[in-house]
Design a protein around this motif. Sequence first.
Motif, PDB file in Angstrom:
ATOM      1  N   VAL A  24      -4.586  27.824  94.382  1.00  0.00           N
ATOM      2  CA  VAL A  24      -3.168  27.542  94.584  1.00  0.00           C
ATOM      3  C   VAL A  24      -2.456  27.435  93.239  1.00  0.00           C
ATOM      4  N   PHE A  25      -1.178  27.764  93.261  1.00  0.00           N
ATOM      5  CA  PHE A  25      -0.307  27.582  92.102  1.00  0.00           C
ATOM      6  C   PHE A  25       0.373  26.234  92.280  1.00  0.00           C
ATOM      7  N   THR A  26       0.240  25.375  91.293  1.00  0.00           N
ATOM      8  CA  THR A  26       0.863  24.073  91.343  1.00  0.00           C
ATOM      9  C   THR A  26       1.454  23.780  89.970  1.00  0.00           C
ATOM     10  N   THR A  53       2.403  24.981  84.669  1.00  0.00           N
ATOM     11  CA  THR A  53       1.914  25.638  85.873  1.00  0.00           C
ATOM     12  C   THR A  53       0.396  25.664  85.798  1.00  0.00           C
ATOM     13  N   VAL A  55      -3.169  26.983  88.011  1.00  0.00           N
ATOM     14  CA  VAL A  55      -3.817  27.637  89.143  1.00  0.00           C
ATOM     15  C   VAL A  55      -5.168  26.937  89.273  1.00  0.00           C
ATOM     16  N   GLN A  58      -7.911  24.988  95.717  1.00  0.00           N
ATOM     17  CA  GLN A  58      -7.086  24.263  96.678  1.00  0.00           C
ATOM     18  C   GLN A  58      -7.615  22.847  96.909  1.00  0.00           C
ATOM     19  N   ALA A  61      -6.356  20.482  94.245  1.00  0.00           N
ATOM     20  CA  ALA A  61      -4.939  20.135  94.434  1.00  0.00           C
ATOM     21  C   ALA A  61      -4.795  19.130  95.573  1.00  0.00           C
ATOM     22  N   TYR A  68       1.808  22.407  96.379  1.00  0.00           N
ATOM     23  CA  TYR A  68       1.665  23.864  96.250  1.00  0.00           C
ATOM     24  C   TYR A  68       2.213  24.523  97.505  1.00  0.00           C
ATOM     25  N   TYR A  70       1.585  28.350  97.755  1.00  0.00           N
ATOM     26  CA  TYR A  70       0.962  29.677  97.814  1.00  0.00           C
ATOM     27  C   TYR A  70      -0.548  29.522  97.712  1.00  0.00           C
TER      28      TYR A  70
END
Length: 136
Positions: A24-26, A53, A55, A58, A61, A68, A70
Amino acid sequence: MSGERDLRRLLSGMRPELNPGRYVFTFTEAGALPGVPPGVTPVVTVAEPEGLTLVVRQEEADATGLPYAYVAGWITLRVHSALDAVGLTAAVARELATAGLSCNVVAGYHHDHLFVPHERATEAVSLLEALARRSR
């Protein structure tokens, strides 16, 4: 060792490899959390004026409460591409876009890394393998 610059060789030798997991991008907002939060091991970081940012997997995160939107599959192109090579990103993006796949590209020193919708990651690898075969 310098990387490959010839587009035909880059495409025919890209050998896309799907890394296991969901990514995920967070982010951490500027001034809110300095650096990378404990318990998080990013595979990509990008510093922007708004914050950092990240990556990450998941589950990292989720465990740390990072927001996130995505969820991606991470594909590594195993060809050693030169950072000044021309056309690889465009060719890959065009192939995936034709199939309606979004793609976030990150260039590493040795390889290019693609983040595509997780639910279509296997399809993306198949499309890239077909592009490699056509380029031989």
